[in-house]
Design a protein around this motif. Structure first.
Motif, PDB file in Angstrom:
ATOM      1  N   ARG A 183      36.327  56.538  69.897  1.00 27.22           N
ATOM      2  CA  ARG A 183      36.516  57.470  68.814  1.00 27.22           C
ATOM      3  C   ARG A 183      35.899  58.904  69.122  1.00 27.22           C
ATOM      4  O   ARG A 183      36.448  60.084  68.502  1.00 27.22           O
ATOM      5  CB  ARG A 183      35.306  57.316  67.487  1.00 27.22           C
ATOM      6  N   GLY A 184      35.183  59.241  69.765  1.00 28.53           N
ATOM      7  CA  GLY A 184      34.231  60.799  70.307  1.00 28.53           C
ATOM      8  C   GLY A 184      35.783  61.295  70.654  1.00 28.53           C
ATOM      9  O   GLY A 184      35.565  62.579  70.742  1.00 28.53           O
ATOM     10  N   ALA A 211      31.862  54.177  69.795  1.00 32.63           N
ATOM     11  CA  ALA A 211      31.864  55.812  69.359  1.00 32.63           C
ATOM     12  C   ALA A 211      32.489  56.273  70.700  1.00 32.63           C
ATOM     13  O   ALA A 211      32.699  57.919  70.542  1.00 32.63           O
ATOM     14  CB  ALA A 211      29.538  55.520  69.999  1.00 32.63           C
ATOM     15  N   VAL A 212      32.123  56.279  72.140  1.00 29.00           N
ATOM     16  CA  VAL A 212      32.585  56.772  72.614  1.00 29.00           C
ATOM     17  C   VAL A 212      34.340  56.598  72.298  1.00 29.00           C
ATOM     18  O   VAL A 212      35.210  58.017  72.564  1.00 29.00           O
ATOM     19  CB  VAL A 212      32.605  56.913  74.110  1.00 29.00           C
ATOM     20  N   ARG A 271      24.210  58.576  71.618  1.00 31.61           N
ATOM     21  CA  ARG A 271      24.632  57.724  72.999  1.00 31.61           C
ATOM     22  C   ARG A 271      25.134  58.125  74.053  1.00 31.61           C
ATOM     23  O   ARG A 271      26.052  57.959  74.703  1.00 31.61           O
ATOM     24  CB  ARG A 271      25.263  56.440  71.916  1.00 31.61           C
ATOM     25  N   ILE A 272      25.739  59.400  72.235  1.00 30.11           N
ATOM     26  CA  ILE A 272      27.534  59.495  74.224  1.00 30.11           C
ATOM     27  C   ILE A 272      27.358  60.299  75.642  1.00 30.11           C
ATOM     28  O   ILE A 272      27.483  60.362  75.991  1.00 30.11           O
ATOM     29  CB  ILE A 272      28.450  60.871  73.420  1.00 30.11           C
ATOM     30  N   ILE A 283      22.170  53.812  77.234  1.00 27.70           N
ATOM     31  CA  ILE A 283      21.873  53.012  75.619  1.00 27.70           C
ATOM     32  C   ILE A 283      23.044  52.583  75.394  1.00 27.70           C
ATOM     33  O   ILE A 283      23.577  53.001  74.914  1.00 27.70           O
ATOM     34  CB  ILE A 283      21.353  54.573  74.802  1.00 27.70           C
ATOM     35  N   ARG A 284      23.044  51.343  75.212  1.00 31.63           N
ATOM     36  CA  ARG A 284      24.002  50.712  74.859  1.00 31.63           C
ATOM     37  C   ARG A 284      23.680  48.955  74.468  1.00 31.63           C
ATOM     38  O   ARG A 284      22.012  48.725  74.551  1.00 31.63           O
ATOM     39  CB  ARG A 284      25.048  49.846  75.994  1.00 31.63           C
ATOM     40  N   MET A 329      33.507  50.607  65.437  1.00 27.54           N
ATOM     41  CA  MET A 329      32.254  51.668  64.443  1.00 27.54           C
ATOM     42  C   MET A 329      31.799  51.286  65.433  1.00 27.54           C
ATOM     43  O   MET A 329      30.311  51.764  64.737  1.00 27.54           O
ATOM     44  CB  MET A 329      32.731  51.496  63.137  1.00 27.54           C
ATOM     45  N   ASN A 339      33.404  64.205  63.967  1.00 26.73           N
ATOM     46  CA  ASN A 339      33.599  62.578  63.551  1.00 26.73           C
ATOM     47  C   ASN A 339      32.115  61.389  64.000  1.00 26.73           C
ATOM     48  O   ASN A 339      32.671  60.649  63.402  1.00 26.73           O
ATOM     49  CB  ASN A 339      34.692  61.863  63.999  1.00 26.73           C
ATOM     50  N   LEU A 340      31.418  61.988  64.114  1.00 27.28           N
ATOM     51  CA  LEU A 340      30.372  61.403  64.727  1.00 27.28           C
ATOM     52  C   LEU A 340      29.078  60.870  64.143  1.00 27.28           C
ATOM     53  O   LEU A 340      29.192  62.468  63.936  1.00 27.28           O
ATOM     54  CB  LEU A 340      30.665  60.797  66.329  1.00 27.28           C
ATOM     55  N   SER A 343      30.270  49.521  68.023  1.00 27.23           N
ATOM     56  CA  SER A 343      29.503  48.730  69.980  1.00 27.23           C
ATOM     57  C   SER A 343      29.872  50.870  70.515  1.00 27.23           C
ATOM     58  O   SER A 343      29.707  51.078  69.718  1.00 27.23           O
ATOM     59  CB  SER A 343      30.720  48.600  70.303  1.00 27.23           C
ATOM     60  N   SER A 344      28.645  50.238  71.367  1.00 29.34           N
ATOM     61  CA  SER A 344      28.273  51.553  71.535  1.00 29.34           C
ATOM     62  C   SER A 344      29.682  52.275  72.661  1.00 29.34           C
ATOM     63  O   SER A 344      29.810  54.028  72.319  1.00 29.34           O
ATOM     64  CB  SER A 344      26.861  51.202  73.119  1.00 29.34           C
ATOM     65  N   TYR A 345      30.328  51.423  73.070  1.00 32.50           N
ATOM     66  CA  TYR A 345      31.536  51.831  73.830  1.00 32.50           C
ATOM     67  C   TYR A 345      32.503  53.200  72.652  1.00 32.50           C
ATOM     68  O   TYR A 345      33.028  53.225  73.086  1.00 32.50           O
ATOM     69  CB  TYR A 345      31.980  51.228  74.579  1.00 32.50           C
ATOM     70  N   CYS A 365      30.821  65.458  68.752  1.00 32.08           N
ATOM     71  CA  CYS A 365      32.023  64.714  67.988  1.00 32.08           C
ATOM     72  C   CYS A 365      31.811  64.673  66.548  1.00 32.08           C
ATOM     73  O   CYS A 365      31.202  64.521  66.158  1.00 32.08           O
ATOM     74  CB  CYS A 365      32.398  64.043  68.628  1.00 32.08           C
ATOM     75  N   TRP A 397      21.701  49.612  70.297  1.00 27.69           N
ATOM     76  CA  TRP A 397      22.375  50.822  70.778  1.00 27.69           C
ATOM     77  C   TRP A 397      21.602  52.027  69.810  1.00 27.69           C
ATOM     78  O   TRP A 397      21.388  53.109  69.996  1.00 27.69           O
ATOM     79  CB  TRP A 397      23.122  51.045  71.334  1.00 27.69           C
ATOM     80  N   ARG A 398      22.428  51.598  68.707  1.00 29.83           N
ATOM     81  CA  ARG A 398      22.184  52.524  67.656  1.00 29.83           C
ATOM     82  C   ARG A 398      21.203  52.751  66.698  1.00 29.83           C
ATOM     83  O   ARG A 398      20.497  54.165  67.154  1.00 29.83           O
ATOM     84  CB  ARG A 398      22.650  52.352  65.801  1.00 29.83           C
ATOM     85  N   GLU A 436      25.156  58.635  67.658  1.00 27.66           N
ATOM     86  CA  GLU A 436      26.609  58.370  68.268  1.00 27.66           C
ATOM     87  C   GLU A 436      26.213  59.261  69.206  1.00 27.66           C
ATOM     88  O   GLU A 436      26.848  59.336  70.144  1.00 27.66           O
ATOM     89  CB  GLU A 436      27.757  57.989  67.264  1.00 27.66           C
TER      90      GLU A 436
END
Lengths: 331, 321, 489
Positions: A198-199, A195-196, C105-106, C111-112, A189, C97-98, A191-193, C95, C116-117, C102
């Protein structure tokens, strides 16, 4: 599932939507409190260091299996093999971990590899994960029987010691549950990856349009499921100190139920690691709690032991019904 | 049997219909196993027909459910088999005169479970997997508490009937063939069947074509519960009594025969003859492994791999379409 | 920055087909640096397909794309990413759900790491502030909780954010469709500002005013081809509309409304739903158009009428059976595993029984009769429905609806992506059937089709805001009614 007839977006005000989400998010915690309160009412002594230790001693393996299930559910798939896989891991651990640790580790690594392959098959062949994982459940169960035709084996000392450790003030299962919940929360929830990952469950096309590989993400999630399945098997052996091929077959159902109680959804990539851990605890407590409930009109005044599983099923239904009521009330 | 192939009229005939592959595979394994064993080809076939009758019975219900489309699957079949067999044995009480009543009681119990499953799906708006899963947890408990200490022998006439043969063919297999023919007609020549096929291809389109999709879903889950219950009652007669774990293997095998038999797991296309091919194949494989001296562990490993391979191959076919 | 005369992207000879449908055929197009290209055309003209080719989400069958001085056969998503091409698609690419951060960021692999948030949140919040001052969107809001309009704002702002490299081209596909007038103007003004920094834009819109006021160049597409292009000064609202429809105007003398509209005939659909604008009435034998911008509640209205015919529905009454002709064939209409004949007969099953069982003979008779009436071009009706071209599939869906005994036929923009000959055939049949007493409710996004309607109701934000009759049914009339509401808001 009903037919979604309105193609245009919901006309809900944003405030109502997020309030509904908060309410639904609070549901797992609320159900945990209710179960704890009920246990306390019938048997106050159970809510103690040793009482919780006793009631929750199997909760950690279940919670880890639930996390594994949740990882798969995040990609809109389902894992019907997790129970057999945990049994397989337990058999490998109890049989080889002490005598041939390298072989044991290789076999466990092979388990993760099979999980990753399953993701590849499911994604590239576009086939339902239910069927693939149902087939794999036989695969794992068969391997477990081959490794351990009769119950037995021994837990490696480090696992036994770990699961018997009595930390000060907080019972071990509670401590581990918090660690698992927070750890996976950070991993997926925050970490930056994550997010990907879960996306992909939320809108795979959007993620791939941004240049990410959907296949990689699914493989990563299935691999994570394999890792948590292995952790579940290890802790299970640590708790029960021997292994049996069928010792975790019930985990498949429990893990799905736990993840659903914890707020995970089958489509849309909505997951909640902390909720999933709570869901597993709730189910475990609900089963143990039955022993304490006094029901005057039943013979013996107690709910019979065989209703443990049924109670878990009903608990699941009640939680789902509460969810439906929340979303209806908000409309 | 090719007139039973459930393709809509006008489906282009490939060189060999899909379902024939499962028969060919079963035939191959059969020849292989009696060659290894050096004897018993006939006996093996009779046993295969008897055991396949049970698999096909539950497979028919599962096939209708899966044909409803993605996400539809009945996971409560094993629990239903267990509970229905206990109900049948208790009602029959070992008396021949009560067989019909016992069968009806078991059937009724299966129909109720099917209705309950649908109710959960509809009222709680949850995917059928979770609904049938939660139902099966409850059914298991009911089964345990109902069947506690139950060791009732089936009525002798029921046991005899499950072993009887007509012209060398097990009566059970004949009954299952009759059921298959009825299912084929139901699927292709009734509005209910067309609704199931249509909904499996495109639920919204089925709704907008004026079909009663929800009624068809209700009927389908009831049908699946009823067939599982019937299987449970007969299985108890066949194996000399009921046991709650009796249905365990039927979860996988009911789905496996549907998949191996050429029914589309994505829904919308069903195949009755293929069920028989798949069921015979599964039985022959486990016989072969038995004959070759493999234990139950290896048998499970192979069964699992065959199913994964089968779905991976048919998956490609769908993708190519 | 770059020289003002440079070309950001140029396409030559780009073609793409979907099955039997040719969505793009030989398109040549150049987008200059720092300028905005306005792209117009009717639904199905190929605008969105062309933009998908540019964004790398669709591979062209043939053609060359010149980008940053290099020639490519196709653009991949990753190449588009690297070269700074961003696209706001018609269907939202967030997305749900994000959170907003977020989702940002995708789009930005760079951005990491720790914090990053916060970085992503600041990036998107700053862009939202610049484009839509006074917005109320928090970077931590979950997208599913936002209204459609706010999601659109997030998606637009996200497309303009930069973390590394430079932004070269932003494609805005109907960006204002779910924005209110003020926000839409904020966006378009911001876009003009962004052009000055060397970014190029493609603006797709159905609102001629937006195109004429905010573009430097205009390109008009029709049936997958570029039919006109040039500086904005060459075009006017009228000439654009003329070019888009390109002489496909129906024969206006064919209208014989007066003879069919009879005030005393029975009412077949009546809707007086609270909060949904003007009352709606459709009489037996009338062809009623549902107009307005696409996606403003017309389909939902048709669905409600459909449901009202099967079960009671407050504020809606329907007399007689109802059948439905889907516009989105794949989603709502076609049964892909079935033959043409099965697809036609499926709505008439109760009438095709002999006793309890369906009669193959009756099924064949029905599909043969209607396949002939509709003029479906196929070697055999036993062929798979997917072997037909899009237009013929649509004819099969019309055959399905018309072969029933229903008194009311609902049409959900059924002519999307259908060739002109099929259209003309179907218009004739609709006229015949209406003369026979059937009522048609016809949602269409093509103005010419409204010419075939007796009366037209105009929809705006799910409400009926206008009713037009006879000579009032003109493009100007419809646009006039649909913007009354928007200006007031």
């Amino acid at each position: 599932m009903t037919i979604g007839l309105a193609r245009t977006g919901s006309g809900q005000a944003p405030g109502a939507a997020s309030r509904q989400r908060v309410l639904r998010g609070a549901l797992p915690a609320a159900s945990l409190l209710i179960v704890l309160a009920a246990i306390w009412y019938f048997n106050p002594r159970a809510i103690s260091y040793f009482g919780l230790n006793l009631m929750l001693n199997l909760a950690i393996p279940v919670a880890l299996a639930t996390i594994a299930q949740m990882c798969v559910m995040a990609t809109n798939e389902l894992d019907l093999s997790i129970g057999s896989f945990v049994g397989f891991v337990a058999c490998v651990t109890a049989t080889y971990m002490t005598s041939q640790p390298l072989l044991a580790l290789l076999m466990l690594a092979g388990g993760i590899l099979v999980y990753m392959l399953a993701a590849v098959v499911v994604h590239l062949r576009n086939v339902p994960s239910i069927v693939v994982t149902l087939g794999l459940s036989f695969f794992w169960a068969g391997l477990a029987v081959l490794i351990r035709p009769t119950p037995g084996g021994a837990a490696p000392a480090f696992l036994r010691d770990l699961m018997r450790w009595q930390p000060p003030f907080v019972p071990l299962p509670v401590l581990l549950a918090v660690l698992i919940g927070v750890g996976v929360h950070l991993l997926l929830m925050r970490s930056s990856y994550g997010a990907v990952l879960r996306g992909v469950g939320g809108n795979a096309r959007a993620v791939s349009r941004a240049g990410w590989s959907i296949l990689k993400a699914k493989v990563a999630m299935f691999a994570l499921a394999g890792v948590f399945g292995i952790l579940s098997g290890l802790t299970l052996v640590g708790v029960s100190s021997s292994a049996d091929a069928n010792m975790a077959t019930g985990y498949t159902l429990l893990s799905i139920a736990g993840a659903v109680i914890g707020g995970a959804e089958f489509i849309g990539g909505r997951i909640s690691p902390i909720g999933a851990v709570i869901g597993a605890l709730v189910l475990q407590l609900a089963a143990s709690a039955l022993n304490f409930f006094k029901v005057p009109f039943l013979p013996g005044g107690r709910i019979p032991q065989e209703w443990q599983v049924g109670a878990q099923g009903m608990f699941l239904i009640v939680i789902l019904a509460a969810r439906v009521l929340i979303s209806k009330a908000e409309k | 049997m090719s007139d039973l192939a459930l393709r809509p009229p006008g489906w282009k005939m490939p060189n060999l219909p899909v379902w024939s592959w499962s028969f060919l595979a079963a035939l191959l394994v059969w020849v292989l196993s009696f060659t290894i064993a050096g004897q018993g080809a006939g006996g093996m076939l009779v046993a295969a027909l008897s055991f396949s009758a049970f698999t096909v019975m539950v497979g028919l219900g599962q096939m209708f459910v899966i044909t409803l489309g993605p996400g539809n699957v009945d996971l409560s079949i094993p629990a239903t088999i267990g509970l229905a067999s206990a109900v049948a044995m208790k009602v029959m009480g070992g008396q021949d005169g009560m067989i019909a009543v016992g069968l009806l009681a078991a059937l009724g119990c299966g129909l109720l479970i099917g209705g309950f499953n649908y109710l959960l799906i509809r009222l709680l708006r949850i995917p059928p997997i979770v609904a049938t899963l939660s139902a099966s947890l409850i059914i298991q408990s009911v089964g345990i508490s109902y069947g506690r200490g139950l060791q009732i022998k089936p009525p002798p006439a029921l046991t005899d009937a499950t072993f009887a043969r007509l012209l060398g063919v097990p009566v059970l297999a004949i009954a299952a063939i009759v059921l298959s023919v009825i299912a084929a007609i139901l699927l292709q020549r009734t509005i209910y069947g067309r609704t199931v096929l249509a909904a499996g291809q495109n639920m919204r389109a089925a709704h907008f074509a004026g079909l009663s999709v929800e009624r068809a879903r209700l009927l389908t889950y009831i049908l699946s519960g009823g067939l599982a219950a019937l299987c449970g009652a007969l299985l108890a007669g066949f194996s000399g009594g009921s046991s709650l774990s009796m249905g365990r293997e039927y979860l996988l095998s009911s789905i496996a025969v549907v998949v191996l038999g050429g029914t589309s797991v994505a829904g919308g296309r069903a195949n009755v003859p293929g069920l028989w091919g798949g069921a015979l194949f599964l039985f022959m494989v486990s016989t072969l492994l038995n004959t070759a001296g493999f234990g139950s562990g290896l048998r499970d490993v192979f069964t699992g791999l065959i199913i994964v391979a089968g779905i991976a191959i048919t998956g490609t076919r769908q993708a190519l379409r | 920055m770059a020289s003002p005369q440079g070309t950001a992207v140029s396409l030559s000879g780009v073609s793409r087909s979907f099955g039997a449908v040719r969505a793009l055929s030989g398109v040549d197009l150049a987008i200059p640096e720092g300028q905005c290209l306005g792209l117009v055309g009717h639904n199905g003209a190929g605008k969105s397909t062309l933009m998908h080719v540019l964004a790398g989400t669709l591979r062209p069958d043939t053609g060359q794309i010149a980008l940053a001085g290099e020639q490519h056969d196709r653009i991949t998503v990753n190449l588009a990413q690297r070269l700074g091409i961003r696209c706001v698609f018609q269907e939202l690419s967030l997305c749900p759900n994000l959170t907003v951060a977020e989702n940002t960021r995708i789009l930005h692999p760079s951005i990491r790491g720790f914090g990053w948030r916060r970085k992503a949140g600041r990036l998107i919040a700053a862009m939202l502030d610049r484009i839509f001052p006074g917005h109320d969107i928090s970077p931590d809001a979950v997208v599913a909780d936002l209204s459609i309009g706010r999601r659109q704002m997030v998606e637009i702002a996200r497309a303009f954010t930069v973390s590394q490299g430079a932004l070269r081209l932003v494609i805005l596909d109907e960006p204002t469709s779910s924005l209110d007038a003020t926000t839409a103007r904020q966006l378009l003004d911001f876009m003009r500002g962004a052009l000055k920094s060397g970014v190029s834009c493609v603006l797709i819109s159905h609102m001629m005013g937006e195109i004429l006021n905010y573009s430097d160049l205009i390109a008009v597409m029709k049936n997958g081809q570029l039919v006109a292009s040039g500086p904005v000064g060459q075009f006017s609202s009228e000439s654009l509309v003329e070019l888009m429809s390109g002489g496909e105007h129906p024969d206006r003398t064919a209208r014989q409304r007066a003879a069919r509209v009879r005030a005393e005939t029975a009412i077949s659909v009546r809707a007086e739903e609270p909060g949904r604008g003007l009352p709606f009435i459709a009489r037996q034998g009338e062809v009623i158009g549902l107009a307005g911008l696409s996606g403003h509640g017309q389909t939902d209205f048709l669905v409600r009428v459909f449901e009202a015919a099967r079960a009671r529905h407050p504020g809606l009454s329907v007399s007689g059976d109802v059948s439905f002709v889907a516009g989105d064939r794949q989603a709502d209409g076609v049964f892909p595993l079935w033959s043409i004949a099965d697809n036609i007969g499926v709505a008439s099953l109760p009438a095709l029984r002999n006793g309890l069982l369906l009669s193959p003979g009756k099924e064949k008779d029905l599909s043969d009769r209607w396949g002939r009436t509709m003029g479906i071009k196929a070697p055999s009706l036993k062929d798979e429905i997917l072997s037909l071209s899009g237009g013929n599939q649509q004819k099969a869906l019309f055959a399905r609806a018309l072969s029933t005994r229903s008194a009311v036929v609902l049409m959900d923009d059924p002519m999307r992506g259908v060739d002109i000959n099929t259209k003309l055939d179907v218009y004739d049949i609709i006229a015949q059937e209406a003369a026979g007493g059937r009522t048609f409710l016809w949602y269409t996004t093509e103005f010419e089709e409204l010419e075939y309607c007796d009366r037209v109701y105009v929809f705006q934000n799910g409400r009926i805001v206008g009713e037009l009759e006879g000579e009032q049914i003109t493009e100007a009339g419809v646009i006039g009614s649909s913007f009354k509401d928007k200006e007031a808001a």
